[in-house]
Design an enzyme around this catalytic site. Structure first.
Site, PDB file in Angstrom:
ATOM      1  N   GLY A  88       0.789  -1.230   0.000  1.00 60.86           N
ATOM      2  CA  GLY A  88       0.000   0.000   0.000  1.00 60.86           C
ATOM      3  C   GLY A  88       0.815   1.272   0.000  1.00 60.86           C
ATOM      4  N   ASP A 143       3.102   4.228  -1.366  1.00 63.70           N
ATOM      5  CA  ASP A 143       3.249   4.842  -2.682  1.00 63.70           C
ATOM      6  C   ASP A 143       4.714   5.150  -3.003  1.00 63.70           C
ATOM      7  OD1 ASP A 143       0.456   4.840  -3.047  1.00 63.70           O
ATOM      8  OD2 ASP A 143       0.299   6.650  -1.832  1.00 63.70           O
ATOM      9  N   HIS A 155      20.727  14.945 -12.074  1.00 60.49           N
ATOM     10  CA  HIS A 155      19.891  14.758 -13.267  1.00 60.49           C
ATOM     11  C   HIS A 155      18.441  14.595 -12.848  1.00 60.49           C
ATOM     12  CE1 HIS A 155      20.896  10.689 -11.960  1.00 60.49           C
ATOM     13  NE2 HIS A 155      19.808  10.272 -12.561  1.00 60.49           N
ATOM     14  N   ASP A 204      28.914   5.790  -8.960  1.00 59.02           N
ATOM     15  CA  ASP A 204      27.779   4.946  -9.378  1.00 59.02           C
ATOM     16  C   ASP A 204      28.249   3.492  -9.490  1.00 59.02           C
ATOM     17  OD1 ASP A 204      25.780   3.634 -10.806  1.00 59.02           O
ATOM     18  OD2 ASP A 204      25.727   5.070 -12.467  1.00 59.02           O
ATOM     19  N   SER A 206      11.414   9.366 -19.259  1.00 55.53           N
ATOM     20  CA  SER A 206      12.528  10.300 -19.091  1.00 55.53           C
ATOM     21  C   SER A 206      13.659  10.057 -20.085  1.00 55.53           C
ATOM     22  CB  SER A 206      13.076  10.191 -17.674  1.00 55.53           C
ATOM     23  OG  SER A 206      13.528   8.873 -17.435  1.00 55.53           O
ATOM     24  N   HIS A 257      23.935   2.976 -16.999  1.00 57.61           N
ATOM     25  CA  HIS A 257      24.977   2.956 -15.965  1.00 57.61           C
ATOM     26  C   HIS A 257      26.245   2.282 -16.466  1.00 57.61           C
ATOM     27  CE1 HIS A 257      22.285   4.342 -12.744  1.00 57.61           C
ATOM     28  NE2 HIS A 257      21.348   3.686 -13.416  1.00 57.61           N
ATOM     29  N   HIS A 317      24.622   4.265  -5.186  1.00 56.31           N
ATOM     30  CA  HIS A 317      23.687   3.738  -6.179  1.00 56.31           C
ATOM     31  C   HIS A 317      23.877   2.227  -6.339  1.00 56.31           C
ATOM     32  CE1 HIS A 317      20.899   4.065  -9.536  1.00 56.31           C
ATOM     33  NE2 HIS A 317      20.812   5.358  -9.320  1.00 56.31           N
TER      34      HIS A 317
END
EC number: 3.1.-.-
Lengths: 588, 588
Positions: free
Chosen positions: A81, A83, A106, A228, A266, A401, A423
């Site tokens: 439930g 979001d 970004h 990253d 995107s 990536h 990340h």
């Protein structure tokens, strides 16, 4: 888990005005001297380490804090439930007077999505490149937060001084245009944050990652590289975005039917390639899906998407065009139940329905957790008789990536003293650590940190020296942080075996049953099948209560436990299930 | 969806005794004449088409039915609280007197797992190879069903005549030993069912798929080929199981620490390779996890697993051995919360805890839907400091299903008139269809069918001519079929936003409120945060009921709707959530 309420924001002190930024300021020729008596610089990840999502990194020196990114994370199925999940920013609220700005790398949701929630608690300047801010503006407008927002557009060539910190930027390649990495020059040394990046030698917008700046940072001396690590398990290089364009071209070349392409809204370069290919094959393009329409709008306005005149058509016009002139670009590449492609594939879309003979390209790979949703969409499309081109059968997607060779190149360019993989989940952090060690960085200079860790660097060394309040805050509907572990545990329990409510009205004087017990259930058993079960259960409760009455107990908690125990035992015996049993006693 | 109750089995007529089977009966030299006036033969899939799981295929000619497999399907996360899904066997119950037997292709759960549920409804003979029956016996013993079970062991060389049907078998390669395909010779023509198969040219047990039998069937003439289509999207060949052994060897060669290997319990060849490699490197093997222990037991007893003397050690002994002599083979390769590896990785296992320096091989790929669970386990292992070898970094698993080249070879050997892809979702059925068309089978001879379709073949043609009652039956705890769509819908709703119960006791004469309204919630909002919300909601209900009293309504349904509407509206306004609202009215 943090349950603090987001609805009563702490009163923020007015942030100090940032000292302005200048374009193309020549890089100082001399290295910053490493101060011996000044305080150290700290890096505090508030999200994005040990996880993929809700990226947020704090860099703090003395009275100056800069924050890199403010992202959300999309909840896994286990967060029933929920979001959105956002970082717990208690530390930022407590130190709001120090914050010189939030710098965005970004415009992806996992880097900008938490801004509306952050800005309701602290009012600080936001810096970002043009497309990033374009998407931020859209978001803040939706949330009614644009009036007070302090947005500062930057380019990769700007240099910004805030307090004792100087920020430079470098262009990177990623699955959205206008991505940057950030170099923060501190009195202790230079910290380079990669942003989300890959090295695309042939990017769609011809803007290659700025190697030269990185080489200069390397020469200057890099104290810390925050990198990253999402694709660090993959050997080799991530292919160029253009390879997907080649696939598009080969599909378009052999197709006379309508072509529907689903991808991430995107991914403006991907959209550009669709448009280019459509132009090449004399097709028009209709844009479908709320976020796709938004991004195409913003990207076009800001000059990130080049669309030939007359190329874009309204969705209604599609039916008036011959099939071999139709391209539809849409959301739903993740099989999201409410997204356009998902609806088109189940004939639930207001305007478009997939027809037999259509060619559908799903230009994405499923994000972990979405595999089954995507499989279902593909199946539905095949059932209609569409030709489906997806990752298992064609090169329809490349990652945004960096893979191992790109990360290695980055490490060789920067030659950092320390490195922090971000990340990435713990296994990415670990794999990054192994890879960086093969490049000569000592193991204890590669820091696998947790959310909230304070990693402190002085001239001599860097290490985790403590931690700040941090974690995940769940957003459900309007509520921010009002769903915590207890509520989630109940939702899980309800989801497994449902709920049975037992109500009885008793005389508060003598405990006589005046009405009930009545039983109501949801999600437990199919009622038609369960008539006997609930009937029998009711008798059991009545029996238990009657026996009790002899003992003359009118203590609520005892009565409730009696009802709960009776029903738990009976239901488990009969069904091997354990619904939540809620006894309610009404007294008159 | 079928909601029929499994607990009251239809009284089955005693099945006709099968006519016995003979070993190595020479194949008849003449083709069966195709009868013109006899009834046709029907194929009715009761599971395993348009899905992966719960395989069950009915072949019916006149008064004779044979059933191939009786599998379960493991529920996706969307089937909240459901333990298993089994085929709806209404058609078998109604035609029990015709059933000559259930023939099992191999011992995987998706082929034998429904037997306990089936045998509670119909008592029919079960045929299977030795290992398959070994696993079936275990299962039936657990369910207390062995006493009445009619189990018949077969070998791949047997020929069995039942009524007008003759069954032959051929050995296939798969990720469990002793797998077979089945050829059913009917008066209309020969039907070949592949079972789950791959072609392993160098299988661990040296038993290669029996090409020669398939070639003979091809020469005899094949009416219909029912073919495993799970991997039809993959070009080329599925690698040999031995390639995984090579990976094991290279990991063992460089490792001095303990080695823990998680894989599917039923993959006896994989287990054999672990044992072989351990022997080669002077390590002992401990077997951990209930299903792993069971399979190793059964496979050893029946001669499918060769273990050098003194090789297997009890789990307790592990700690007394030097690390470089320890191998642990365990369940948990799918990250299942209760499985051994998952527990070892979170220090929740009774006997074994993963330690820093251990090497863990996850010799499996995640089954769709399990990706996140597996990722979490890998992460936990890395956090402990274990070295983890998994599919992203090494060749630790091969599939048990045929890829495109193997399917093509099969089609060329059999040259069937018709083909039905099974063991695949619709996209696999479609891809199979395309592939088979490239081999010269006309499109309308490749039948993509649904569960319950009756595909009827006579001498001239084959086509879908109707359907029988069929579908999915959900098993939850003891209940079979008592959870249907309504219960599931409620569980979803409960899982999303929880439940609020509103109770009020009223005077049945005049509708005066005697007690309440009281509100109780679960899974909706954190109660400490929600005090005001529920308090305010209570006033809203009281207010609504008081206004109503003026109109003197004591009609329950009106009162309930009033409460429900009031609360729905209020909660949505305040939280943007929609909990299930359950109004309960007690009358005195």
């Amino acid at each position: 888990m943090n349950n603090s309420q987001g609805s009563t924001p702490a009163k923020p002190a007015a942030p100090r005005a940032h000292k302005g930024y200048r374009s193309r300021r020549p890089r100082p020729k001399v290295k910053q001297p490493v101060p011996q008596n000044k305080p150290s610089v700290s890096v505090i990840p508030l999200g994005g380490v040990g996880e993929v999502g809700k990226n947020m990194t704090v860099i703090e020196y003395g009275d100056d804090i800069v924050v890199i990114d403010a992202g959300v994370k999309f909840p896994g199925e286990e967060l029933l439930g929920i979001d959105l999940v956002i970082p717990d920013i208690t530390y930022l609220v407590e130190n709001v007077s120090k914050i010189r700005g939030i710098f965005l790398t970004h415009g992806h949701e996992d880097h900008i999505g938490a801004l509306p929630f952050v800005l309701r608690q602290i009012q600080v300047p936001i810096y970002g490149t043009r497309l990033t801010l374009g998407l931020v503006k859209n978001k803040l407008t939706e949330h009614g937060l644009m009036r007070d927002a302090q947005l500062h557009e930057i380019t990769a060539d700007d240099i910004i001084n805030v307090g004792s910190l100087e920020l430079e930027f470098f262009r990177v390649n990623h699955s959205i245009p206008d991505g940057i990495g950030i170099a923060v020059r501190t009195p202790v040394g230079l910290i380079v944050h990669s942003g989300d990046f890959k090295l695309d030698q042939t990017p769609v917008d011809d803007k290659v990652l700025e190697f030269s700046k990185l080489a200069r940072y390397g020469d200057e001396g890099v104290l810390l590289f925050i990198c990253d690590s999402t694709n660090v398990e993959r050997p080799g290089y991530t292919p160029s975005e253009r390879t997907v364009g080649d696939t598009f071209r080969s599909v378009f070349a052999k197709t006379q039917s309508r072509i529907i392409i689903a991808t991430f809204a995107s991914n403006v370069h991907r959209i550009q390639q669709v448009i280019n290919t459509a132009a090449e094959f004399n097709r028009k393009v209709a844009v479908v899906g709320r976020s796709m329409v938004t991004v195409v709008d913003v990207a076009q306005q800001l000059g990130y998407l080049t669309v030939p005149k007359g190329m874009l058509v309204e969705t209604e016009e599609v039916d008036r065009l011959p099939d071999n002139q139709v391209t539809i670009i849409t959301t739903g590449s993740q099989g999201e139940p409410m997204a356009a492609l998902t609806r088109m594939a189940t004939n639930n879309h207001r305007q478009i329905a997939i027809r037999e003979g259509d060619t559908v390209i799903i230009s994405a790979t499923p994000i972990p957790g979405n595999e089954k949703l995507v499989a279902r969409t593909i199946d539905n499309l095949f059932r209609i008789g569409a030709d489906v081109v997806y990752k298992d059968v064609a090169m329809v997607h490349v990652s945004g990536h960096a893979a191992q060779q790109e990360i290695k190149l980055m490490l060789n360019l920067l030659r950092p003293k320390y490195a922090i993989p971000f990340h990435g989940e713990y296994r990415h952090q670990t794999t990054f650590s192994k890879l960086a060690q093969t490049m000569g960085i000592p193991a204890d200079h590669i820091i696998r940190c947790n959310i909230g860790d304070r990693i402190e660097f002085n001239a001599e060394q860097g290490q985790i020296t403590g931690s700040v309040e941090a974690g995940a805050v769940m957003v459900d509907g309007i509520g921010v942080g009002d769903v915590g572990n207890i509520v989630l545990r109940d939702r899980h329990h309800l989801a497994q075996d449902g709920v049975v409510i037992a109500v009885v009205t008793i005389d508060k004087e003598n405990g006589t049953i005046l009405a009930g017990p009545d039983l109501v259930s949801r999600g437990f058993v199919f009622v038609r099948e369960a008539g006997d079960l609930l009937g029998e259960a009711k008798s059991k409760v009545r029996e238990a209560l009657t026996t009790r009455t002899a003992a003359n107990t009118t203590e609520w908690s005892i009565l409730k436990n009696l009802i709960r125990d009776t029903l738990n035992e009976y239901f488990y015996l009969k069904t091997k299930r354990r619904p939540i049993v809620l006894p309610i006693i009404m007294e008159i």
